[in-house]
Design a protein around this motif. Sequence first.
Motif, mmCIF file in Angstrom:
data_model
loop_
_atom_site.group_PDB
_atom_site.id
_atom_site.type_symbol
_atom_site.label_atom_id
_atom_site.label_comp_id
_atom_site.label_asym_id
_atom_site.label_seq_id
_atom_site.Cartn_x
_atom_site.Cartn_y
_atom_site.Cartn_z
ATOM 1 N N GLU A 17 44.501 39.569 30.630
ATOM 2 C CA GLU A 17 45.258 40.654 29.995
ATOM 3 C C GLU A 17 46.145 41.358 31.011
ATOM 4 O O GLU A 17 47.313 41.645 30.737
ATOM 5 C CB GLU A 17 44.319 41.659 29.321
ATOM 6 C CG GLU A 17 45.090 42.756 28.605
ATOM 7 C CD GLU A 17 44.215 43.702 27.817
ATOM 8 O OE1 GLU A 17 44.799 44.594 27.168
ATOM 9 O OE2 GLU A 17 42.987 43.568 27.834
ATOM 10 N N HIS A 21 50.387 41.591 31.024
ATOM 11 C CA HIS A 21 51.152 42.840 31.142
ATOM 12 C C HIS A 21 52.247 42.751 32.204
ATOM 13 O O HIS A 21 53.133 43.604 32.243
ATOM 14 C CB HIS A 21 50.217 44.020 31.441
ATOM 15 C CG HIS A 21 49.503 44.547 30.236
ATOM 16 N ND1 HIS A 21 50.126 45.291 29.264
ATOM 17 C CD2 HIS A 21 48.220 44.406 29.836
ATOM 18 C CE1 HIS A 21 49.260 45.600 28.326
ATOM 19 N NE2 HIS A 21 48.089 45.080 28.645
ATOM 20 N N HIS A 34 55.525 43.370 25.051
ATOM 21 C CA HIS A 34 55.086 44.487 24.225
ATOM 22 C C HIS A 34 53.566 44.371 24.052
ATOM 23 O O HIS A 34 53.028 43.269 23.916
ATOM 24 C CB HIS A 34 55.781 44.427 22.861
ATOM 25 C CG HIS A 34 55.586 45.653 22.045
ATOM 26 N ND1 HIS A 34 54.440 45.873 21.308
ATOM 27 C CD2 HIS A 34 56.365 46.741 21.853
ATOM 28 C CE1 HIS A 34 54.534 47.037 20.691
ATOM 29 N NE2 HIS A 34 55.699 47.584 21.006
ATOM 30 N N PRO A 35 52.865 45.495 24.034
ATOM 31 C CA PRO A 35 51.412 45.454 23.847
ATOM 32 C C PRO A 35 50.970 44.678 22.604
ATOM 33 O O PRO A 35 49.936 44.010 22.625
ATOM 34 C CB PRO A 35 51.016 46.928 23.747
ATOM 35 C CG PRO A 35 52.087 47.646 24.508
ATOM 36 C CD PRO A 35 53.347 46.852 24.292
ATOM 37 N N SER A 72 42.643 45.673 24.149
ATOM 38 C CA SER A 72 43.599 46.624 23.597
ATOM 39 C C SER A 72 43.723 46.431 22.091
ATOM 40 O O SER A 72 43.461 45.348 21.568
ATOM 41 C CB SER A 72 44.969 46.420 24.233
ATOM 42 O OG SER A 72 44.879 46.510 25.624
#
Length: 167
Positions: A17, A21, A34-35, A72
């Motif tokens: 993860e 990012h 984008h998340p 997330s």
Amino acid sequence: QDILFSELTPSFLSKFETYLHTLRNERNPEATLHPNTIVVTFNIFKAIINRAINIEKLLKPDKNPFLGYERSTEIKTTKEKLNEAEIRLIEELSLPEGTLIWHCRNYFLFSFYLAGIRAGDLIQLRWNNINSENRLEYRMGKTMKDRNIKLHQKPLDILKLYYREGS
């Protein structure tokens, strides 16, 4: 590179993860992913792990790396939509007939007039999807739901541009 199931741990997922990012966004190279893109990637990854456990029996359920991993969550976003004036501007564009941009405008407007039919479904349409009452009947590829949509004058006008006798 290839990864073994034994290497899939909550620690690996955390590092993965973090790595995601750092990746650049293809649409906006100045920004990172984008998340929500990362959440979708993890959902796909989780589905593969679940398949390996439940269907392929390649991994024991207690070895599921997602069991000990807090990831997330999706961020609510608002999608920008065209307003009526913007649609009208697209309709009224003067484009050279037969050009790629002319066809693209027609495809976009046809999709718009049909409540946003997906591109994949639009591509699959055939003349026999239109019945004698000017209704479009088709099965959606993604959801397999049957659709029956009344063709009003604007989509019918677009269809006239493409109809050829015997096609």
